[in-house]
Design an enzyme around this catalytic site. Structure first.
Site, PDB file in Angstrom:
ATOM      1  N   LYS A 181      -7.339  -0.111  -4.637  1.00 54.66           N
ATOM      2  CA  LYS A 181      -6.764   0.995  -5.416  1.00 54.66           C
ATOM      3  C   LYS A 181      -5.560   0.510  -6.241  1.00 54.66           C
ATOM      4  O   LYS A 181      -5.474   0.755  -7.437  1.00 54.66           O
ATOM      5  CB  LYS A 181      -6.313   2.142  -4.485  1.00 54.66           C
ATOM      6  CG  LYS A 181      -7.417   2.684  -3.585  1.00 54.66           C
ATOM      7  CD  LYS A 181      -6.933   3.827  -2.708  1.00 54.66           C
ATOM      8  CE  LYS A 181      -5.889   3.442  -1.666  1.00 54.66           C
ATOM      9  NZ  LYS A 181      -6.394   2.560  -0.584  1.00 54.66           N
TER      10      LYS A 181
ATOM     11  N   ARG B 285      -4.541  12.401   0.491  1.00 51.21           N
ATOM     12  CA  ARG B 285      -5.146  11.758   1.653  1.00 51.21           C
ATOM     13  C   ARG B 285      -5.571  12.768   2.706  1.00 51.21           C
ATOM     14  O   ARG B 285      -6.096  12.373   3.746  1.00 51.21           O
ATOM     15  CB  ARG B 285      -4.125  10.827   2.290  1.00 51.21           C
ATOM     16  CG  ARG B 285      -4.316   9.359   1.976  1.00 51.21           C
ATOM     17  CD  ARG B 285      -3.079   8.688   2.511  1.00 51.21           C
ATOM     18  NE  ARG B 285      -3.279   7.357   2.946  1.00 51.21           N
ATOM     19  CZ  ARG B 285      -2.959   6.287   2.224  1.00 51.21           C
ATOM     20  NH1 ARG B 285      -2.514   6.410   1.016  1.00 51.21           N
ATOM     21  NH2 ARG B 285      -3.096   5.102   2.739  1.00 51.21           N
TER      22      ARG B 285
ATOM     23  N   ARG C 165      -3.481 -10.509   1.856  1.00 49.21           N
ATOM     24  CA  ARG C 165      -2.741  -9.929   0.730  1.00 49.21           C
ATOM     25  C   ARG C 165      -1.262 -10.319   0.742  1.00 49.21           C
ATOM     26  O   ARG C 165      -0.628 -10.404   1.776  1.00 49.21           O
ATOM     27  CB  ARG C 165      -2.833  -8.405   0.788  1.00 49.21           C
ATOM     28  CG  ARG C 165      -1.894  -7.735  -0.218  1.00 49.21           C
ATOM     29  CD  ARG C 165      -2.108  -6.269  -0.380  1.00 49.21           C
ATOM     30  NE  ARG C 165      -2.024  -5.548   0.870  1.00 49.21           N
ATOM     31  CZ  ARG C 165      -2.362  -4.278   0.992  1.00 49.21           C
ATOM     32  NH1 ARG C 165      -2.847  -3.633  -0.049  1.00 49.21           N
ATOM     33  NH2 ARG C 165      -2.245  -3.683   2.144  1.00 49.21           N
TER      34      ARG C 165
ATOM     35  N   ARG D 245       3.070  -7.073   3.783  1.00 50.84           N
ATOM     36  CA  ARG D 245       3.459  -5.747   4.260  1.00 50.84           C
ATOM     37  C   ARG D 245       3.476  -5.681   5.781  1.00 50.84           C
ATOM     38  O   ARG D 245       2.626  -6.278   6.447  1.00 50.84           O
ATOM     39  CB  ARG D 245       2.482  -4.698   3.712  1.00 50.84           C
ATOM     40  CG  ARG D 245       2.904  -4.183   2.359  1.00 50.84           C
ATOM     41  CD  ARG D 245       1.902  -3.327   1.670  1.00 50.84           C
ATOM     42  NE  ARG D 245       1.231  -2.335   2.489  1.00 50.84           N
ATOM     43  CZ  ARG D 245       0.312  -1.509   2.015  1.00 50.84           C
ATOM     44  NH1 ARG D 245      -0.019  -1.544   0.734  1.00 50.84           N
ATOM     45  NH2 ARG D 245      -0.273  -0.641   2.805  1.00 50.84           N
TER      46      ARG D 245
ATOM     47  N   ARG E  17      -5.006   2.595  10.483  1.00 52.19           N
ATOM     48  CA  ARG E  17      -5.138   3.039   9.076  1.00 52.19           C
ATOM     49  C   ARG E  17      -6.591   3.389   8.765  1.00 52.19           C
ATOM     50  O   ARG E  17      -6.863   4.366   8.065  1.00 52.19           O
ATOM     51  CB  ARG E  17      -4.643   1.934   8.142  1.00 52.19           C
ATOM     52  CG  ARG E  17      -3.130   1.876   8.071  1.00 52.19           C
ATOM     53  CD  ARG E  17      -2.630   0.525   7.589  1.00 52.19           C
ATOM     54  NE  ARG E  17      -2.939   0.234   6.207  1.00 52.19           N
ATOM     55  CZ  ARG E  17      -2.822  -0.979   5.666  1.00 52.19           C
ATOM     56  NH1 ARG E  17      -2.422  -2.006   6.406  1.00 52.19           N
ATOM     57  NH2 ARG E  17      -3.109  -1.159   4.397  1.00 52.19           N
TER      58      ARG E  17
HETATM   59  P1  AP5 Z   1      -5.144  -3.562  -2.959  1.00 49.73           P
HETATM   60  O1  AP5 Z   1      -5.384  -3.291  -4.404  1.00 49.73           O
HETATM   61  O2  AP5 Z   1      -3.756  -3.844  -2.513  1.00 49.73           O
HETATM   62  O3  AP5 Z   1      -5.808  -2.385  -2.059  1.00 49.73           O
HETATM   63  P2  AP5 Z   1      -5.367  -0.883  -1.802  1.00 49.73           P
HETATM   64  O4  AP5 Z   1      -6.590  -0.059  -1.861  1.00 49.73           O
HETATM   65  O5  AP5 Z   1      -4.237  -0.509  -2.708  1.00 49.73           O
HETATM   66  O6  AP5 Z   1      -4.917  -0.999  -0.295  1.00 49.73           O
HETATM   67  P3  AP5 Z   1      -3.631  -0.441   0.476  1.00 49.73           P
HETATM   68  O7  AP5 Z   1      -3.515  -1.237   1.731  1.00 49.73           O
HETATM   69  O8  AP5 Z   1      -2.440  -0.402  -0.439  1.00 49.73           O
HETATM   70  O9  AP5 Z   1      -4.076   0.995   0.802  1.00 49.73           O
HETATM   71  P4  AP5 Z   1      -3.480   1.915   1.853  1.00 49.73           P
HETATM   72  O10 AP5 Z   1      -4.116   3.174   1.445  1.00 49.73           O
HETATM   73  O11 AP5 Z   1      -3.670   1.495   3.252  1.00 49.73           O
HETATM   74  O12 AP5 Z   1      -1.893   1.769   1.647  1.00 49.73           O
HETATM   75  P5  AP5 Z   1      -0.794   2.694   0.930  1.00 49.73           P
HETATM   76  O13 AP5 Z   1       0.247   1.816   0.394  1.00 49.73           O
HETATM   77  O14 AP5 Z   1      -1.433   3.686   0.056  1.00 49.73           O
HETATM   78  O15 AP5 Z   1      -6.115  -4.775  -2.536  1.00 49.73           O
HETATM   79  C1  AP5 Z   1      -6.087  -5.312  -1.230  1.00 49.73           C
HETATM   80  C2  AP5 Z   1      -6.294  -6.840  -1.294  1.00 49.73           C
HETATM   81  O16 AP5 Z   1      -7.613  -7.110  -1.775  1.00 49.73           O
HETATM   82  C3  AP5 Z   1      -5.330  -7.561  -2.261  1.00 49.73           C
HETATM   83  O17 AP5 Z   1      -4.993  -8.818  -1.731  1.00 49.73           O
HETATM   84  C4  AP5 Z   1      -6.161  -7.723  -3.563  1.00 49.73           C
HETATM   85  O18 AP5 Z   1      -5.762  -8.857  -4.309  1.00 49.73           O
HETATM   86  C5  AP5 Z   1      -7.575  -7.860  -2.991  1.00 49.73           C
HETATM   87  N1  AP5 Z   1      -8.602  -7.301  -3.865  1.00 49.73           N
HETATM   88  C6  AP5 Z   1      -8.540  -6.154  -4.600  1.00 49.73           C
HETATM   89  N2  AP5 Z   1      -9.689  -5.942  -5.269  1.00 49.73           N
HETATM   90  C7  AP5 Z   1     -10.522  -6.960  -4.932  1.00 49.73           C
HETATM   91  C8  AP5 Z   1     -11.866  -7.314  -5.312  1.00 49.73           C
HETATM   92  N3  AP5 Z   1     -12.590  -6.545  -6.126  1.00 49.73           N
HETATM   93  N4  AP5 Z   1     -12.399  -8.423  -4.769  1.00 49.73           N
HETATM   94  C9  AP5 Z   1     -11.678  -9.217  -3.905  1.00 49.73           C
HETATM   95  N5  AP5 Z   1     -10.402  -8.962  -3.530  1.00 49.73           N
HETATM   96  C10 AP5 Z   1      -9.824  -7.841  -4.039  1.00 49.73           C
HETATM   97  O19 AP5 Z   1      -0.195   3.492   2.204  1.00 49.73           O
HETATM   98  C11 AP5 Z   1       0.559   2.837   3.183  1.00 49.73           C
HETATM   99  C12 AP5 Z   1       1.044   3.842   4.227  1.00 49.73           C
HETATM  100  O20 AP5 Z   1       1.921   4.822   3.591  1.00 49.73           O
HETATM  101  C13 AP5 Z   1      -0.041   4.702   4.901  1.00 49.73           C
HETATM  102  O21 AP5 Z   1      -0.638   4.045   5.996  1.00 49.73           O
HETATM  103  C14 AP5 Z   1       0.776   5.945   5.318  1.00 49.73           C
HETATM  104  O22 AP5 Z   1       1.558   5.673   6.448  1.00 49.73           O
HETATM  105  C15 AP5 Z   1       1.698   6.124   4.127  1.00 49.73           C
HETATM  106  N6  AP5 Z   1       1.134   6.977   3.071  1.00 49.73           N
HETATM  107  C16 AP5 Z   1       0.884   6.604   1.774  1.00 49.73           C
HETATM  108  N7  AP5 Z   1       0.361   7.621   1.074  1.00 49.73           N
HETATM  109  C17 AP5 Z   1       0.263   8.668   1.938  1.00 49.73           C
HETATM  110  C18 AP5 Z   1      -0.228   9.999   1.796  1.00 49.73           C
HETATM  111  N8  AP5 Z   1      -0.725  10.446   0.619  1.00 49.73           N
HETATM  112  N9  AP5 Z   1      -0.195  10.810   2.892  1.00 49.73           N
HETATM  113  C19 AP5 Z   1       0.324  10.375   4.077  1.00 49.73           C
HETATM  114  N10 AP5 Z   1       0.790   9.120   4.278  1.00 49.73           N
HETATM  115  C20 AP5 Z   1       0.760   8.273   3.209  1.00 49.73           C
HETATM  116 MG    MG Z   2      -2.210   0.018  -2.402  1.00 55.21          MG
END
Ligand code: AP5
Ligand code: MG
Length: 215
Positions: A13, A88, A127, A162, A173
């Site tokens: 994402k 979410r 990552r 992270r 997660r």
């Molecule tokens: P990346 O692009 O970083 O993936 P992502 O989908 O953004 O993954 P996240 O881990 O950021 O998602 P998340 O939802 O767990 O975390 P968030 O920060 O939102 O890609 C991942 C890796 O793969 C990278 O190394 C990249 O280079 C590689 N990659 C990408 N595309 C690729 C491809 N096509 N092929 C190969 N490799 C590839 O949330 C974190 C925490 O915050 C949550 O757990 C929660 O505690 C809180 N939080 C955030 N939002 C909310 C909400 N709305 N409600 C409640 N709690 C929330």
């Molecule tokens: Mg992300």
């Protein structure tokens, strides 16, 4: 145009949102990034959410809806928003619909990025992120440049991992995704807003699939 990037942790994402920002001049609203920024700057809210995030659980709807409300009502003129990691829960989805309606705006597309669990674990454990601009790297698919200069911001930066990118938190997660977030797939499908993209493709191919879904 306002869009949601929906998908499990590690689906790509953030990676695709950063590309859309560059290519289309849109604004990325990542609740994960906002919460991490609150932690880094040491706000009361940042302190309150730290443990919950590190465990891999969701923070409360109230907090994240508040963050999004603040950004959407700031009055800035933009080409459109990319909601990354928000909504979410069904309550967050309803709140977003209400907020956009209040502002006379619409939600144009929800992109579901489909990636199987095995690939998610491999991606997340490899990552790292540029501490200066937040650009996302991967030990296997997008390694940090040998000279330590970020290709996105050009700074000689630190590259950080992270706190929630460990196997234990990742399990939580994933569970949170399947239990609390995956009902949004049916929700947006029923509203005719959903487009499915194969997130297992290369980053360029995923970007092309998203572009097609938005055309
Ligand atoms: P990346 O692009 O970083 O993936 P992502 O989908 O953004 O993954 P996240 O881990 O950021 O998602 P998340 O939802 O767990 O975390 P968030 O920060 O939102 O890609 C991942 C890796 O793969 C990278 O190394 C990249 O280079 C590689 N990659 C990408 N595309 C690729 C491809 N096509 N092929 C190969 N490799 C590839 O949330 C974190 C925490 O915050 C949550 O757990 C929660 O505690 C809180 N939080 C955030 N939002 C909310 C909400 N709305 N409600 C409640 N709690 C929330
Ligand atoms: Mg992300």
């Amino acid at each position: 145009m306002n869009i949601i990037l929906l998908g499990p942790p590690g689906a790509g994402k953030g990676t695709q949102a950063q590309r859309l920002v560059k290519d289309r001049n849109m604004v990325q609203l990542s609740t994960g990034d906002m919460l991490r920024a609150a932690r880094t700057s040491g706000t009361e809210m940042g302190k309150r959410v730290a443990d919950v995030m590190d465990r891999g659980e969701l923070v409360t709807d109230e907090i994240v809806i508040g963050l999004i409300r603040e950004r959407l009502t700031s009055g800035d003129e933009v080409e459109g928003y990319i909601f990354d990691g928000f909504p979410r829960t069904l309550a967050q989805a309803d709140a977003l619909g209400d907020l956009l309606a209040e502002l006379g705006q619409t939600l144009d597309r929800v992109i579901l990025m489909e990636v199987d669990d095995e690939a998610l674990v491999a991606r997340i454990t490899a990552r790292s992120t540029c501490a200066n601009c937040g650009a996302v790297y991967n030990d296997i698919t997008k390694p940090i440049p040998a000279d330590g200069v970020c290709t996105s911001c050009g700074a000689k930066a630190e590259f950080t991992r992270r706190a929630d990118d460990n196997e234990e938190s990742l399990k939580t997660r994933l569970l949170a995704y399947y239990k609390q977030t995956s009902p949004l797939v049916g929700y947006y499908h029923a509203k005719d807003d959903l487009a499915r993209v194969d997130g297992l493709q290369s980053m360029d191919e995923v970007a092309a699939s998203i572009a097609k879904a938005l055309s």
